[in-house]
Design a protein around this motif. Structure first.
Motif, PDB file in Angstrom:
ATOM      1  N   ASP A 238       0.833  -1.207   0.000  1.00 52.31           N
ATOM      2  CA  ASP A 238       0.000   0.000   0.000  1.00 52.31           C
ATOM      3  C   ASP A 238       0.870   1.260   0.000  1.00 52.31           C
ATOM      4  O   ASP A 238       0.563   2.244  -0.686  1.00 52.31           O
ATOM      5  CB  ASP A 238      -0.916   0.008   1.225  1.00 52.31           C
ATOM      6  N   GLU A 239       1.953   1.253   0.770  1.00 52.44           N
ATOM      7  CA  GLU A 239       2.851   2.409   0.824  1.00 52.44           C
ATOM      8  C   GLU A 239       3.547   2.637  -0.513  1.00 52.44           C
ATOM      9  O   GLU A 239       3.686   3.781  -0.966  1.00 52.44           O
ATOM     10  CB  GLU A 239       3.891   2.213   1.929  1.00 52.44           C
ATOM     11  N   VAL A 240       4.012   1.558  -1.124  1.00 54.83           N
ATOM     12  CA  VAL A 240       4.685   1.678  -2.426  1.00 54.83           C
ATOM     13  C   VAL A 240       3.747   2.312  -3.439  1.00 54.83           C
ATOM     14  O   VAL A 240       4.137   3.220  -4.191  1.00 54.83           O
ATOM     15  CB  VAL A 240       5.162   0.291  -2.905  1.00 54.83           C
ATOM     16  N   VAL A 241       2.513   1.863  -3.461  1.00 48.73           N
ATOM     17  CA  VAL A 241       1.555   2.376  -4.442  1.00 48.73           C
ATOM     18  C   VAL A 241       1.132   3.795  -4.087  1.00 48.73           C
ATOM     19  O   VAL A 241       0.963   4.640  -4.985  1.00 48.73           O
ATOM     20  CB  VAL A 241       0.337   1.430  -4.546  1.00 48.73           C
ATOM     21  N   ALA A 242       0.978   4.098  -2.806  1.00 46.11           N
ATOM     22  CA  ALA A 242       0.621   5.466  -2.422  1.00 46.11           C
ATOM     23  C   ALA A 242       1.690   6.455  -2.878  1.00 46.11           C
ATOM     24  O   ALA A 242       1.386   7.505  -3.462  1.00 46.11           O
ATOM     25  CB  ALA A 242       0.428   5.554  -0.911  1.00 46.11           C
ATOM     26  N   MET A 243       2.952   6.135  -2.637  1.00 50.91           N
ATOM     27  CA  MET A 243       4.030   7.042  -3.034  1.00 50.91           C
ATOM     28  C   MET A 243       4.088   7.190  -4.554  1.00 50.91           C
ATOM     29  O   MET A 243       4.223   8.299  -5.083  1.00 50.91           O
ATOM     30  CB  MET A 243       5.372   6.543  -2.501  1.00 50.91           C
ATOM     31  N   SER A 244       3.989   6.081  -5.256  1.00 48.40           N
ATOM     32  CA  SER A 244       4.138   6.147  -6.712  1.00 48.40           C
ATOM     33  C   SER A 244       2.984   6.890  -7.362  1.00 48.40           C
ATOM     34  O   SER A 244       3.191   7.686  -8.293  1.00 48.40           O
ATOM     35  CB  SER A 244       4.283   4.740  -7.300  1.00 48.40           C
ATOM     36  N   THR A 245       1.756   6.690  -6.888  1.00 52.42           N
ATOM     37  CA  THR A 245       0.626   7.369  -7.519  1.00 52.42           C
ATOM     38  C   THR A 245       0.634   8.869  -7.207  1.00 52.42           C
ATOM     39  O   THR A 245       0.276   9.675  -8.068  1.00 52.42           O
ATOM     40  CB  THR A 245      -0.709   6.737  -7.083  1.00 52.42           C
ATOM     41  N   VAL A 246       1.056   9.246  -6.005  1.00 55.22           N
ATOM     42  CA  VAL A 246       1.173  10.669  -5.698  1.00 55.22           C
ATOM     43  C   VAL A 246       2.226  11.318  -6.594  1.00 55.22           C
ATOM     44  O   VAL A 246       2.021  12.414  -7.135  1.00 55.22           O
ATOM     45  CB  VAL A 246       1.503  10.883  -4.210  1.00 55.22           C
ATOM     46  N   ALA A 247       3.364  10.653  -6.770  1.00 59.32           N
ATOM     47  CA  ALA A 247       4.412  11.206  -7.634  1.00 59.32           C
ATOM     48  C   ALA A 247       3.942  11.302  -9.080  1.00 59.32           C
ATOM     49  O   ALA A 247       4.199  12.301  -9.766  1.00 59.32           O
ATOM     50  CB  ALA A 247       5.676  10.357  -7.537  1.00 59.32           C
ATOM     51  N   LEU A 248       3.249  10.280  -9.554  1.00 59.60           N
ATOM     52  CA  LEU A 248       2.700  10.327 -10.912  1.00 59.60           C
ATOM     53  C   LEU A 248       1.747  11.504 -11.068  1.00 59.60           C
ATOM     54  O   LEU A 248       1.779  12.230 -12.075  1.00 59.60           O
ATOM     55  CB  LEU A 248       1.974   9.017 -11.237  1.00 59.60           C
ATOM     56  N   ASP A 249       0.900  11.703 -10.072  1.00 60.54           N
ATOM     57  CA  ASP A 249      -0.074  12.790 -10.140  1.00 60.54           C
ATOM     58  C   ASP A 249       0.609  14.145 -10.146  1.00 60.54           C
ATOM     59  O   ASP A 249       0.217  15.047 -10.905  1.00 60.54           O
ATOM     60  CB  ASP A 249      -1.034  12.670  -8.954  1.00 60.54           C
ATOM     61  N   ARG A 250       1.643  14.318  -9.330  1.00 60.06           N
ATOM     62  CA  ARG A 250       2.346  15.603  -9.283  1.00 60.06           C
ATOM     63  C   ARG A 250       2.971  15.955 -10.635  1.00 60.06           C
ATOM     64  O   ARG A 250       3.101  17.133 -10.982  1.00 60.06           O
ATOM     65  CB  ARG A 250       3.447  15.551  -8.225  1.00 60.06           C
ATOM     66  N   LEU A 251       3.359  14.941 -11.385  1.00 53.07           N
ATOM     67  CA  LEU A 251       4.002  15.173 -12.681  1.00 53.07           C
ATOM     68  C   LEU A 251       3.015  15.155 -13.849  1.00 53.07           C
ATOM     69  O   LEU A 251       3.424  15.262 -15.008  1.00 53.07           O
ATOM     70  CB  LEU A 251       5.091  14.117 -12.913  1.00 53.07           C
ATOM     71  N   GLY A 252       1.727  15.000 -13.536  1.00 47.50           N
ATOM     72  CA  GLY A 252       0.731  14.941 -14.598  1.00 47.50           C
ATOM     73  C   GLY A 252       0.758  13.654 -15.379  1.00 47.50           C
ATOM     74  O   GLY A 252       0.304  13.601 -16.533  1.00 47.50           O
ATOM     75  N   LEU A 253       1.250  12.578 -14.763  1.00 47.88           N
ATOM     76  CA  LEU A 253       1.399  11.305 -15.463  1.00 47.88           C
ATOM     77  C   LEU A 253       0.394  10.250 -15.010  1.00 47.88           C
ATOM     78  O   LEU A 253       0.429   9.121 -15.508  1.00 47.88           O
ATOM     79  CB  LEU A 253       2.813  10.754 -15.237  1.00 47.88           C
ATOM     80  N   LEU A 254      -0.495  10.605 -14.103  1.00 49.07           N
ATOM     81  CA  LEU A 254      -1.376   9.592 -13.532  1.00 49.07           C
ATOM     82  C   LEU A 254      -2.274   8.957 -14.589  1.00 49.07           C
ATOM     83  O   LEU A 254      -2.595   7.767 -14.517  1.00 49.07           O
ATOM     84  CB  LEU A 254      -2.224  10.196 -12.414  1.00 49.07           C
ATOM     85  N   GLY A 255      -2.670   9.735 -15.573  1.00 51.19           N
ATOM     86  CA  GLY A 255      -3.545   9.205 -16.613  1.00 51.19           C
ATOM     87  C   GLY A 255      -2.826   8.863 -17.901  1.00 51.19           C
ATOM     88  O   GLY A 255      -3.476   8.619 -18.931  1.00 51.19           O
ATOM     89  N   GLU A 256      -1.491   8.832 -17.869  1.00 51.29           N
ATOM     90  CA  GLU A 256      -0.708   8.564 -19.070  1.00 51.29           C
ATOM     91  C   GLU A 256       0.126   7.296 -18.899  1.00 51.29           C
ATOM     92  O   GLU A 256       0.357   6.839 -17.786  1.00 51.29           O
ATOM     93  CB  GLU A 256       0.232   9.739 -19.370  1.00 51.29           C
TER      94      GLU A 256
END
Length: 331
Positions: A238-256
């Motif tokens: 859960d921690e690994v995914v929380a960190m990675s999805t937050v970082a993706l979102d900050r870079l505008g990559l969550l939907g890419e």
């Protein structure tokens, strides 16, 4: 600075340092391994002295006094201000005409990005601790302070070992529920009980570093079906995914479509429960993310970051990558 610049790559973790000298054609002309990099414990200059010993050996092997650019990915460079301070300390050593210092998680990220001309994606490193960074080709990054519980961190191999000890101790004295960790943790050291293990750790009969040996025991206990151990593995995912999805979102990559590089000893071990849960949760929260485990030595990432900085051509990147991914790390 541009094409035709030699690079000194440094990847320095808490326990060891890897150094490589790369010439203008992408050949590895000098390498060395040294001790761990721990400025919070010994101070900046003594920590850099440890790097200097390995750098001197690598430069001597390469037949060089200095290089065009130094690319250093360092543990304990957790904040931008620390990166700047350490960069200045490395400049004073005169190893290269220019110096760039990054947190060592960036080395794992860069090593795991296959598109060498376009560093773009997120990495989570789960070794002794846990950290996450992301980067885009235009230089923008996403990162976390990653300096322990005060910055919201949980897990990593050290954190998992501490949690396992906590649950096992409480199971033995009755404050907590039952768990097989009560038996498996002391048994790993040939001890009869958690009380004996607590005493051995507290009195120094077992060194603090040996606590890291308990992380594989935790995973083995989870694989055998213990509910408490399995809950800790699930929380790590859960921690690994929380960190990675937050970082993706900050870079505008969550939907890419974007790589999520998984590195460090805990993730590189590919424990089925942890690996499967990370991938399942990522598929829900970042469906276009591409999880990939990187096992190449992180000094590869430091080298590629240096080659990015000096504008080296694709064939130079490819030659360095092939050297480290071939499994042969000599000249």
């Amino acid at each position: 600075m541009g094409v035709g610049t030699s690079v000194l790559a440094i990847d320095a973790g808490n326990s060891k340092t890897d150094v490589a000298v790369i010439d203008t054609e992408g050949r590895i002309t000098g390498t060395a391994r040294g001790g761990g990099f721990q400025p919070p414990l010994v101070g900046v200059e003594p920590a850099v002295d440890v790097l200097a010993e390995a750098v001197a050996r690598a430069l001597a092997e390469a037949g060089a006094d200095s290089v065009g650019h130094v690319s250093a990915c360092l543990a304990n460079a957790d904040l931008p201000v620390e990166e700047r301070q350490l960069a200045e300390a490395l400049r004073r050593r005169g190893w290269g005409a220019s110096v760039e210092v990054r947190n060592d998680t960036f080395a794992v990220l860069r090593a795991g990005l296959l598109e060498d001309a376009e560093p773009r994606g997120v990495a989570v490193v789960c070794g002794a601790g846990i950290n996450c960074v992301g980067m885009l080709p235009d230089g923008r990054t996403a990162r976390f302070p990653a300096i322990g519980r005060i910055s919201g961190d949980w897990g990593g191999g050290g954190g998992l070992a501490e949690e396992a000890l906590w649950h096992a101790a409480r199971a033995e004295d009755g404050r907590g529920g039952p768990t097989a960790l009560r038996e498996t943790l002391p048994a790993h050291f040939g001890l009869p009980s958690m009380y004996a293990l607590i005493e051995a750790l507290h009195l120094g009969r077992l060194s603090p570093a040996r606590r890291h040996e308990l992380t594989p025991v935790l995973f083995a206990t989870a694989a055998a079906g213990d509910a408490v151990a399995r809950s800790l593995v699930d929380r790590m995912a859960d921690e690994v995914v929380a960190m990675s999805t937050v970082a993706l979102d900050r870079l505008g990559l969550l939907g890419e479509e974007a790589p999520v590089v998984l590195g460090g000893s805990v993730l590189a071990a590919r424990h089925p429960q942890l690996d499967d849960r990370v991938r399942a949760l990522l598929s829900e929260r970042a469906p276009k993310a591409e999880p990939r485990v990187v096992t190449a030595r992180p000094v590869l990432g430091a080298a590629l970051l240096g080659l990015d900085q000096v504008g080296a051509p694709a064939q130079v990147h490819a030659r360095v990558r092939a050297h480290y991914e071939s499994g042969v790390h000599r000249r």
